[in-house]
Design an enzyme around this catalytic site. Structure first.
Site, PDB file in Angstrom:
ATOM      1  N   GLU D 209     -20.028  28.086  27.484  1.00  0.00           N
ATOM      2  CA  GLU D 209     -19.144  27.132  28.144  1.00  0.00           C
ATOM      3  C   GLU D 209     -19.883  25.821  28.286  1.00  0.00           C
ATOM      4  O   GLU D 209     -21.105  25.796  28.213  1.00  0.00           O
ATOM      5  CB  GLU D 209     -18.824  27.622  29.574  1.00  0.00           C
ATOM      6  CG  GLU D 209     -17.687  28.583  29.661  1.00  0.00           C
ATOM      7  CD  GLU D 209     -17.504  29.124  31.080  1.00  0.00           C
ATOM      8  OE1 GLU D 209     -17.952  28.462  32.026  1.00  0.00           O
ATOM      9  OE2 GLU D 209     -16.923  30.210  31.201  1.00  0.00           O
ATOM     10  N   HIS D 246     -15.810  27.554  36.950  1.00  0.00           N
ATOM     11  CA  HIS D 246     -17.217  27.950  36.926  1.00  0.00           C
ATOM     12  C   HIS D 246     -18.061  26.738  37.272  1.00  0.00           C
ATOM     13  O   HIS D 246     -17.933  25.697  36.654  1.00  0.00           O
ATOM     14  CB  HIS D 246     -17.602  28.443  35.534  1.00  0.00           C
ATOM     15  CG  HIS D 246     -16.956  29.737  35.178  1.00  0.00           C
ATOM     16  ND1 HIS D 246     -17.187  30.368  33.995  1.00  0.00           N
ATOM     17  CD2 HIS D 246     -16.100  30.530  35.853  1.00  0.00           C
ATOM     18  CE1 HIS D 246     -16.483  31.487  33.959  1.00  0.00           C
ATOM     19  NE2 HIS D 246     -15.813  31.598  35.071  1.00  0.00           N
TER      20      HIS D 246
END
Lengths: 386, 293, 386, 293
Positions: D209, D246
């Site tokens: 990510e 996140h």
């Protein structure tokens, strides 16, 4: 530094440890008043820096306020002699008046420093109210331990493990984990060296209480524990030891023999005691002059030794490192010249500036027994008496 | 560096007050390379011929310091040790006494993930006689070069043992004062391992004390050693329950007694001396019996 | 959770960080009064959750109390649009009135979490007042770092290293180490996620001051930071995001496109945005429904999406794990039936209970575009609009 | 245990609430040995056929639990992880999300001196398909047995990748969801090392990510790997400066961008996929080209 039971309980209560209802009294009147305030039967507990107070007559139950006053009258001003105090005992200047509790179970809980693990350790046992060292020796499996890892701090799971291990389940589980967490926090934030709740009691009405408490603070941390330092009770420390403290000597301990010792370094000082014993004598004290680097400090230390009526001979045993032997020698000469150590004096110097030190002694013209090795020095000191 | 110091040791002194300066001079006179002193705020000055820096890192960057000798006062000593750890000094020797126990607990926790070795605190330091490398406060003139290493919790008992050895004609490879506090960087067993590995050491004097279990741990290691060990435990006659200077000397349970320690050491094969005056002569006999002297 | 500058300064000041004299005002009158109290020239600073306020006209100097009032009048009620706020900007409901300082030097100081090191890191640079990311990229040697090891806590030597590294020697050294230690302590005790003092200034009269301050709290730690939670200013958060929060959806972010997304999992949600972009469209929002396991939660989420005037199509992309696809399907059916998402709706279900989920959709008789893979789903959503 | 779980794994579940119970049943149905649940105060009960204990240590002592799967709520989750560490559980998998960052910092510090491996938190867990060992929350029916291992910060993207693989006829050895938080127990590089050593894994899908530098660290490891890696970075189109679920996805500096990560992975020899829908087909091609499928 030791706290009194009532001070330890005050400290623990600040952190949320449940303690019996109680208050401190310094006169029989205050004791009666406190007992009346609590109501019902109370326990009158002598406040002195020793365990085993009960056996010595320092803890008694009173069934009325009046009786509490009477008992306080007896206990206040006592000199409490226990197996921990030495023959001279400790004065009792205050009594703790506490609600009398009906005990269902007695448990043991403490925190101490485990040097090998380099961590504090919480110690718990279902066998409270007894000699825990005995339990540890006989039935090690009856002792629970949880270490406080400084990387994470004391954790809830550890408190739970101890609480379950103590058999404190059901409604008692949460109060128990909370008590244990409070004890750990109090220890860490107060720079504790030993904190002991013995016994933790489960009362017949289902409460969990710290029935007795000991708390000692790390002497090296007093500089940042000012509020605890204010609780110091100098009446509980031996006069000579206080004198030594005031002279800046941290490590002075009065012993039962008749040879006064001035040594540098704790290890050498202990060995000097050993050597005296092996030579057939007994030391009157342990005194580590440390790195005190002025003749005045030495003179102060020798004044304490010289004025001790038990001392019949003086043994100076110095192996200079940071401490310089010439400075020690000068201090001994000054003390002798001022008449502070009239006793026969044996001196042994070695290490840093030893030639200068010995030269000073040579030139002083004083009557001093000189020794080379320290076993010989110990023998000479014993011989000087007999 | 089995003896922690050698000819390549470059010592930085943290806490360059009167004791630090005095010992820096003695180290230099002995032949040790003392490269800098650290006193925050005095960086750039020169004292007694030693350059002063604000931080240990500067001493490492500029002078390749690889040993730190710490005299910083107790309230700030843990910070000083951690500064040396942070600067990745491989050997850190802390003389300071009376450091709060909980401070040392944190230092030890940091050391678990560091390659630095800490000696002390509350110790006399380390000396390698053959290399003329001294990082400590021990009097140098009692030492003579030889092959016996000395390990002790007590500082003055290091000197005493060395003096006795010298007087019976037994020289020393060096000494390691591990320190008298309850929490120390390197324990007796670890110090024994260093001397077991040291090619210049043929035999070891181990001086323990009552309290704790460090001597029992040392005894376990002695069982694995190839070199003879002469051991003495101070405090055999100390009354129980009194703190005699070293917190480690609190007698906590049966393991802390002199008898327990002496018997563990004897069982491990060490030559246990009961009279502190007999350390030198016992070692001489051991060396003679083993053909080492 | 973000604090306003004035709140950050209040918090830091509690920990001993020196800040300029100042006070907060919500009306021009209060502003003038505050300026009069401070005396001399003051700075009027718009309080909004964004940097670059100066360029947007949110920070101005006033030479008198009267002028401070006039400027406050201009700034209060502004909608502050900066490169950090998006085009809708942020409302200014209060201004901080601060003493105007004469600046000698500007330094940079912050604390953030370094995920790789798993420790907070204090970052410092002599190049304050500038874009620190630029400095870090161009001249990494100009950035000093000290990590906070939880095993020992932030140490004095680290504060000294930073203070010396910032060139704060002599009389400024102690205030500097103290400021840095205070910042570290505030960060640790407040569960900080980012704390930034940019610039720390050395004034011409030799003071060290936090001239600006940002402070964000770890959202996951708000449960134990109650007093900071009270400082939350909901006017600084987008209406839709607040609505989502109230519906129990933590992760909703309004974006600029026209495809409303309901996805489970942050990674899948980001990838869905990526897939929409690759299919030639733009998402109207990021919405991670997480493990919300009730049709009601799904309905609430879809209400937020459906009522967004920008939304022209809805894309539901669910890969069930803890979240069950049948529950999501039921929520979508309910929302459709309640008319909450009149927009064309594409739905793709996979993972736990997918057969049950698809069966519910089949039976619903609703007009839904069904997709199998999620790239196809994204394409279908883009196609539904064009 | 290269894939962390195998036929000998005995799972204890900490936090035996509704999610814990549900997943315990799915694990058991899948063929995994779930030996106990831990809920303080409920020790001695039995729930859904699982014995409940008050502490992890009891589950270890009684049932030889060697894997812990944690569902404990965030405020107490760090304590739960440390309990598993204290009980010397070798593999600890924490599903819980929203654990305070400073709590995880302390957990990681303790782990530096422990032999336990932590996966997560905020992760879908671990599955070993061939061993029918599941300690996590992943849907099991998308998996088919094979030789591709999947590593991901995101949970749902694990499922997505596995689903794509299954649909193109590529089976999986298993998957490791490392977790989406800024501080996690095992990073992508460490998870790659586990799969590199796993004899049942021939190729790896890595899903990263935006944010942080974990993918760059993974790229460094990929340079040393013998097995092919297909990689995807989620969030290429995310607007900078916004937190998308996140915390690791905060773009902090140039290293955090998808471009920086993709180029590091490409340079390391990974096959970088730009469209998240192409993960399965790309892996199929890679396997074919290498003669592995």
């Amino acid at each position: 530094m030791k706290l009194h039971e009532y001070q330890a309980k005050e400290l623990l209560a600040e952190y949320g440890v449940p303690v019996p209802a109680g208050s401190i009294a310094t006169t029989p009147e205050e004791a009666a008043e406190a007992a009346a305030g609590i109501g019902g039967a109370v326990v009158v507990k002598a406040q002195a820096h020793t365990g085993a107070r009960g056996k010595a007559g320092g803890v008694k139950v009173a069934n009325s306020a009046e009786e509490a006053g009477t008992i306080a009258q007896e206990i206040l001003g006592m000199n409490l002699v226990t197996n921990q105090t030495g023959p001279s005992g400790l004065p009792v200047n205050s009594v703790l008046i506490e609600e009398a509790i009906e005990i269902d179970r007695e448990l043991y809980l403490s925190v101490a420093i485990d040097g090998s693990a380099a961590m504090p350790v919480i110690i718990a046992s279902q066998e409270g109210g007894m000699d825990i060292e005995e339990v540890a020796a006989q039935r090690p499996e009856a002792i629970l331990r949880e270490y406080i890892d400084p990387a994470a701090g004391f954790q809830g799971f550890q408190a739970r493990a101890l609480a379950f291990g103590l058999g404190l389940t059901g409604d008692l589980n949460r109060p128990a984990t909370s008590l244990i967490e409070s004890l750990a926090k109090a220890f860490m934030e107060s720079d504790g060296s030993i904190a002991e709740i013995n016994p933790v009691v489960v009362t017949k009405d289902g409460r969990l209480l710290a029935a007795d408490a000991k708390f000692s603070i790390d002497d090296s941390a007093m500089f940042r524990q000012k509020s605890l330092d204010e609780k110091r009770d100098r009446t509980q420390e031996a006069e000579k030891e206080l004198e030594a403290q005031d002279a800046g000597i941290q490590n002075y301990i009065k012993l039962d023999g008749n040879i006064g010792c001035l040594v540098n370094g704790a290890g050498l000082a202990m060995s000097t005691l050993d050597a005296i014993k092996m030579a057939g004598g007994d030391a009157a004290n342990f005194l580590d002059i440390g790195t005190a680097n002025s003749p005045e400090a030495v003179v102060s230390a020798l004044r304490i030794i010289g004025t001790d009526p038990d001392v019949e001979a003086v043994l100076v045993n110095i192996f200079g490192g940071l401490a310089r032997t010439d400075i020690i020698a000068q201090g001994v000469i000054d003390a002798k010249n001022q008449g502070l150590i009239p006793q026969p004096t044996v001196i042994r110097l070695a290490g840093s500036n030893v030639n200068e030190g010995n030269e000073l002694l040579d030139k002083s013209g004083l009557e001093l027994v000189r020794a080379d090795g320290f076993a010989q020095a110990a023998q000479a000191a014993v011989d000087a008496i007999s | 560096m089995s003896l922690l110091l050698d000819e390549n040791s470059k010592v930085v002194i943290q806490g360059f007050g009167s004791a630090g300066q005095r010992e820096a001079i003695i180290c230099r006179d002995y032949g040790t390379s003392v490269v800098a002193g650290v006193t925050p705020g005095k960086g750039g000055q020169e004292i007694e011929g030693f350059p002063i820096r604000n931080t240990v890192q500067e001493a490492v960057d500029e002078f390749n310091a690889n040993v730190s000798l710490i005299f910083v006062p107790a309230p700030f000593a843990a910070d000083a040790i951690l500064e040396a750890v942070g600067a990745q000094i491989p050997v850190i020797i802390c003389i300071t006494e009376n450091i709060p126990v909980l401070d040392m607990m944190r230092v030890k926790r940091v050391l678990t993930t560091s390659d630095s070795i800490l000696i002390g605190p509350n110790c006399p330091g380390v000396i390698n006689v053959g290399a003329h490398a001294r990082a400590g406060i021990m009097p140098v003139d009692v030492y003579t070069e030889g092959n016996v290493g000395v390990i002790s919790r007590s500082g003055t008992l290091v000197y005493e043992a060395v003096d006795q050895l010298t007087k019976v004609g037994v020289g020393q490879s060096g000494s390691i004062g591990v320190g008298g506090d309850p929490i120390i960087g390197t324990n007796q067993a670890q110090a024994l391992a260093l001397l077991e590995d040291d090619p210049n050491t043929a035999a070891v004097v181990l001086i323990g004390e009552i309290g704790g279990t460090a001597e029992q741990e040392a005894a376990e290691f002695i069982k694995t050693m190839s070199k003879p060990v002469v051991a003495f435990i101070a405090g055999a006659t100390a009354p129980p329950g009194r703190r005699m200077g070293h917190a480690g000397a609190i007698i906590a349970g049966a393991a802390g007694t002199a008898e327990a320690k002496q018997s563990a050491l004897r069982e491990a094969g060490a030559h246990v001396v009961e009279n502190p005056g007999d350390i030198g002569s016992t070692m001489l006999n051991v060396l003679k019996n083993q053909g080492l002297a």
